[in-house]
Design a protein around this motif. Sequence first.
Motif, PDB file in Angstrom:
ATOM      1  N   GLU A 170      -5.851   3.599   2.420  1.00 57.76           N
ATOM      2  CA  GLU A 170      -4.702   3.577   1.522  1.00 57.76           C
ATOM      3  C   GLU A 170      -3.820   2.368   1.808  1.00 57.76           C
ATOM      4  OE1 GLU A 170      -3.933   8.349   0.703  1.00 57.76           O
ATOM      5  OE2 GLU A 170      -3.117   7.409   2.521  1.00 57.76           O
ATOM      6  N   HIS A 171      -3.663   2.063   3.087  1.00 61.14           N
ATOM      7  CA  HIS A 171      -2.842   0.915   3.488  1.00 61.14           C
ATOM      8  C   HIS A 171      -3.420  -0.382   2.913  1.00 61.14           C
ATOM      9  CE1 HIS A 171      -0.080  -0.444   7.030  1.00 61.14           C
ATOM     10  NE2 HIS A 171       0.406  -0.758   5.857  1.00 61.14           N
ATOM     11  N   HIS A 172      -4.718  -0.520   3.042  1.00 62.09           N
ATOM     12  CA  HIS A 172      -5.392  -1.711   2.520  1.00 62.09           C
ATOM     13  C   HIS A 172      -5.216  -1.798   0.999  1.00 62.09           C
ATOM     14  CE1 HIS A 172      -8.440  -4.844   2.087  1.00 62.09           C
ATOM     15  NE2 HIS A 172      -8.966  -4.123   1.113  1.00 62.09           N
ATOM     16  N   LYS A 173      -5.359  -0.679   0.314  1.00 65.12           N
ATOM     17  CA  LYS A 173      -5.246  -0.680  -1.135  1.00 65.12           C
ATOM     18  C   LYS A 173      -3.835  -1.045  -1.593  1.00 65.12           C
ATOM     19  CE  LYS A 173      -6.318   2.092  -5.236  1.00 65.12           C
ATOM     20  NZ  LYS A 173      -6.860   3.391  -5.727  1.00 65.12           N
ATOM     21  N   LEU A 174      -2.817  -0.531  -0.886  1.00 68.16           N
ATOM     22  CA  LEU A 174      -1.431  -0.855  -1.231  1.00 68.16           C
ATOM     23  C   LEU A 174      -1.172  -2.352  -1.124  1.00 68.16           C
ATOM     24  CD1 LEU A 174       0.350   2.122   0.556  1.00 68.16           C
ATOM     25  CD2 LEU A 174       0.434   1.664  -1.893  1.00 68.16           C
ATOM     26  N   HIS A 175      -1.631  -2.947  -0.025  1.00 68.50           N
ATOM     27  CA  HIS A 175      -1.409  -4.386   0.168  1.00 68.50           C
ATOM     28  C   HIS A 175      -2.224  -5.204  -0.844  1.00 68.50           C
ATOM     29  CE1 HIS A 175       1.269  -4.673   3.608  1.00 68.50           C
ATOM     30  NE2 HIS A 175       0.669  -3.604   4.096  1.00 68.50           N
ATOM     31  N   ARG A 176      -3.396  -4.703  -1.203  1.00 67.08           N
ATOM     32  CA  ARG A 176      -4.211  -5.408  -2.201  1.00 67.08           C
ATOM     33  C   ARG A 176      -3.507  -5.407  -3.559  1.00 67.08           C
ATOM     34  NH1 ARG A 176      -7.342  -9.350  -2.463  1.00 67.08           N
ATOM     35  NH2 ARG A 176      -8.427  -8.541  -0.616  1.00 67.08           N
ATOM     36  N   LEU A 177      -2.927  -4.285  -3.946  1.00 71.34           N
ATOM     37  CA  LEU A 177      -2.196  -4.208  -5.215  1.00 71.34           C
ATOM     38  C   LEU A 177      -1.005  -5.166  -5.221  1.00 71.34           C
ATOM     39  CD1 LEU A 177      -2.237  -0.337  -5.848  1.00 71.34           C
ATOM     40  CD2 LEU A 177      -3.492  -2.088  -7.128  1.00 71.34           C
ATOM     41  N   LEU A 178      -0.312  -5.240  -4.101  1.00 69.64           N
ATOM     42  CA  LEU A 178       0.827  -6.151  -4.005  1.00 69.64           C
ATOM     43  C   LEU A 178       0.367  -7.602  -4.103  1.00 69.64           C
ATOM     44  CD1 LEU A 178       2.932  -4.449  -1.191  1.00 69.64           C
ATOM     45  CD2 LEU A 178       3.616  -4.768  -3.579  1.00 69.64           C
ATOM     46  N   LYS A 179      -0.713  -7.899  -3.402  1.00 69.59           N
ATOM     47  CA  LYS A 179      -1.240  -9.262  -3.413  1.00 69.59           C
ATOM     48  C   LYS A 179      -1.673  -9.666  -4.816  1.00 69.59           C
ATOM     49  CE  LYS A 179      -4.593 -12.279  -1.121  1.00 69.59           C
ATOM     50  NZ  LYS A 179      -5.683 -12.354  -0.102  1.00 69.59           N
ATOM     51  N   ASP A 180      -2.210  -8.719  -5.580  1.00 68.22           N
ATOM     52  CA  ASP A 180      -2.679  -9.001  -6.940  1.00 68.22           C
ATOM     53  C   ASP A 180      -1.554  -8.914  -7.967  1.00 68.22           C
ATOM     54  OD1 ASP A 180      -5.170  -9.314  -5.855  1.00 68.22           O
ATOM     55  OD2 ASP A 180      -5.913  -7.333  -6.455  1.00 68.22           O
ATOM     56  N   GLY A 181      -0.341  -8.620  -7.508  1.00 63.14           N
ATOM     57  CA  GLY A 181       0.794  -8.552  -8.426  1.00 63.14           C
ATOM     58  C   GLY A 181       0.816  -7.330  -9.320  1.00 63.14           C
ATOM     59  N   LYS A 182       0.124  -6.260  -8.929  1.00 63.92           N
ATOM     60  CA  LYS A 182       0.055  -5.052  -9.750  1.00 63.92           C
ATOM     61  C   LYS A 182       1.134  -4.063  -9.298  1.00 63.92           C
ATOM     62  CE  LYS A 182      -4.906  -5.659 -10.567  1.00 63.92           C
ATOM     63  NZ  LYS A 182      -6.261  -5.083 -10.409  1.00 63.92           N
ATOM     64  N   LYS A 183       2.381  -4.395  -9.612  1.00 64.95           N
ATOM     65  CA  LYS A 183       3.532  -3.645  -9.125  1.00 64.95           C
ATOM     66  C   LYS A 183       3.556  -2.223  -9.651  1.00 64.95           C
ATOM     67  CE  LYS A 183       7.418  -3.460  -6.803  1.00 64.95           C
ATOM     68  NZ  LYS A 183       7.434  -3.547  -5.321  1.00 64.95           N
ATOM     69  N   ASP A 184       3.228  -2.036 -10.938  1.00 60.78           N
ATOM     70  CA  ASP A 184       3.256  -0.694 -11.516  1.00 60.78           C
ATOM     71  C   ASP A 184       2.220   0.210 -10.848  1.00 60.78           C
ATOM     72  OD1 ASP A 184       5.287  -1.398 -13.218  1.00 60.78           O
ATOM     73  OD2 ASP A 184       3.974  -1.808 -14.935  1.00 60.78           O
ATOM     74  N   GLU A 185       1.020  -0.319 -10.645  1.00 58.12           N
ATOM     75  CA  GLU A 185      -0.025   0.464  -9.978  1.00 58.12           C
ATOM     76  C   GLU A 185       0.373   0.771  -8.538  1.00 58.12           C
ATOM     77  OE1 GLU A 185      -4.120  -0.769 -10.413  1.00 58.12           O
ATOM     78  OE2 GLU A 185      -3.623  -1.896 -12.234  1.00 58.12           O
ATOM     79  N   TYR A 186       1.028  -0.192  -7.903  1.00 57.85           N
ATOM     80  CA  TYR A 186       1.507  -0.001  -6.528  1.00 57.85           C
ATOM     81  C   TYR A 186       2.507   1.159  -6.481  1.00 57.85           C
ATOM     82  CZ  TYR A 186       4.235  -0.903  -2.294  1.00 57.85           C
ATOM     83  OH  TYR A 186       4.906  -0.769  -1.095  1.00 57.85           O
ATOM     84  N   ASN A 187       3.480   1.148  -7.383  1.00 56.42           N
ATOM     85  CA  ASN A 187       4.498   2.199  -7.405  1.00 56.42           C
ATOM     86  C   ASN A 187       3.882   3.565  -7.684  1.00 56.42           C
ATOM     87  OD1 ASN A 187       6.609   0.420  -6.863  1.00 56.42           O
ATOM     88  ND2 ASN A 187       7.007   0.013  -9.030  1.00 56.42           N
ATOM     89  N   GLU A 188       2.889   3.612  -8.560  1.00 59.08           N
ATOM     90  CA  GLU A 188       2.215   4.870  -8.870  1.00 59.08           C
ATOM     91  C   GLU A 188       1.471   5.407  -7.649  1.00 59.08           C
ATOM     92  OE1 GLU A 188       2.074   7.057 -11.458  1.00 59.08           O
ATOM     93  OE2 GLU A 188       3.794   5.904 -12.172  1.00 59.08           O
ATOM     94  N   LEU A 189       0.819   4.503  -6.913  1.00 55.49           N
ATOM     95  CA  LEU A 189       0.081   4.928  -5.725  1.00 55.49           C
ATOM     96  C   LEU A 189       1.037   5.428  -4.646  1.00 55.49           C
ATOM     97  CD1 LEU A 189      -2.564   5.307  -4.252  1.00 55.49           C
ATOM     98  CD2 LEU A 189      -2.475   2.901  -3.550  1.00 55.49           C
ATOM     99  N   VAL A 190       2.164   4.750  -4.464  1.00 54.94           N
ATOM    100  CA  VAL A 190       3.168   5.201  -3.493  1.00 54.94           C
ATOM    101  C   VAL A 190       3.634   6.611  -3.845  1.00 54.94           C
ATOM    102  CG1 VAL A 190       5.550   4.865  -2.699  1.00 54.94           C
ATOM    103  CG2 VAL A 190       3.982   2.925  -2.802  1.00 54.94           C
ATOM    104  N   LYS A 191       3.916   6.835  -5.120  1.00 58.83           N
ATOM    105  CA  LYS A 191       4.363   8.142  -5.587  1.00 58.83           C
ATOM    106  C   LYS A 191       3.298   9.206  -5.343  1.00 58.83           C
ATOM    107  CE  LYS A 191       6.147  10.442  -9.754  1.00 58.83           C
ATOM    108  NZ  LYS A 191       6.483  10.261 -11.197  1.00 58.83           N
ATOM    109  N   GLU A 192       2.045   8.857  -5.629  1.00 59.19           N
ATOM    110  CA  GLU A 192       0.933   9.798  -5.442  1.00 59.19           C
ATOM    111  C   GLU A 192       0.768  10.168  -3.971  1.00 59.19           C
ATOM    112  OE1 GLU A 192      -3.905   9.501  -5.646  1.00 59.19           O
ATOM    113  OE2 GLU A 192      -2.764   8.480  -7.229  1.00 59.19           O
ATOM    114  N   ILE A 193       0.852   9.174  -3.085  1.00 56.97           N
ATOM    115  CA  ILE A 193       0.693   9.430  -1.648  1.00 56.97           C
ATOM    116  C   ILE A 193       1.841  10.292  -1.124  1.00 56.97           C
ATOM    117  CG2 ILE A 193       0.617   8.359   0.638  1.00 56.97           C
ATOM    118  CD1 ILE A 193      -0.782   5.956  -0.683  1.00 56.97           C
TER     119      ILE A 193
END
Length: 262
Positions: A170-193
């Motif tokens: 999960e940690h790797h995926k969060l940083h990957r989303l941030l690196k790719d600029g996918k802020k909305d997907e990042y926020n959704e994943l944080v909420k889900e976790i």
Amino acid sequence: MKNYLTILEAVERTGVNRQTIYNAYLDGKIRGYQDPQGRKKIYLDQDSLDLYADNSQIRKGAIGNIRIDGDRKFSVLPGDYDYIYATTSDGGVVNFTLGTELTPVVRNEKEGHLTVGLMKDGEQKLEYVHQLVMRSQGHNNNLNKPHVHHINCKPADNRISNLLAVWPSEHHKLHRLLKDGKKDEYNELVKEIKTQNKEKLFHIPDPQLGERYCMYVNRAGLKAYLAGDAIPKESIKGQFDLWGGPTQPEDFKYQFDYEKGG
């Protein structure tokens, strides 16, 4: 500060009036005992810290140079360090034996994470502040996930509200989303976790792997286990290896087609 204090020492250290402390002792809110000389000693534990941090019972002040006020809460570290240290709601670490606020330092400039040196058995051990805060305040970590993620990506911000317990994947995926600029997907994943981490779970023995392993299941899984029925796959949320610690889902060592004892 000693673990056990006389009533007068507690008054001197905290600014709480004597009668308030004595009443808390009589009511069992603060643990203590009476020594052979007849002096009542109180134990400085989480209950007493909660009392001292209560705005209605303490004037703004300090234990040593530790700042105390009604908005600042303290969470004692588990027994690893003999209950000497605590983390604070604003992401700090304090030593109640010496009455000092610890000054964190950056261990790795590239990462920016803060560390403090804690003493145990005469030796100093460097600990990450975010890990200490999660260990003492991380009530929403039902699977004992080993990694801690800074939600706002500021590694020096160690308030518990900014920390998220995660699996390495999960940690790797969060940083990957941030690196790719996918802020909305990042926020959704944080909420889900966050939602996953709050779910009420139960420990049961692993029917397939024996005493070394236990499983984390939800209420449906617990009900099936107690009834001797097959445990539904969707009710199994995690696994714990008593030798190696928590296991993330993709590394589970069991199959799902067994029944209790199978």
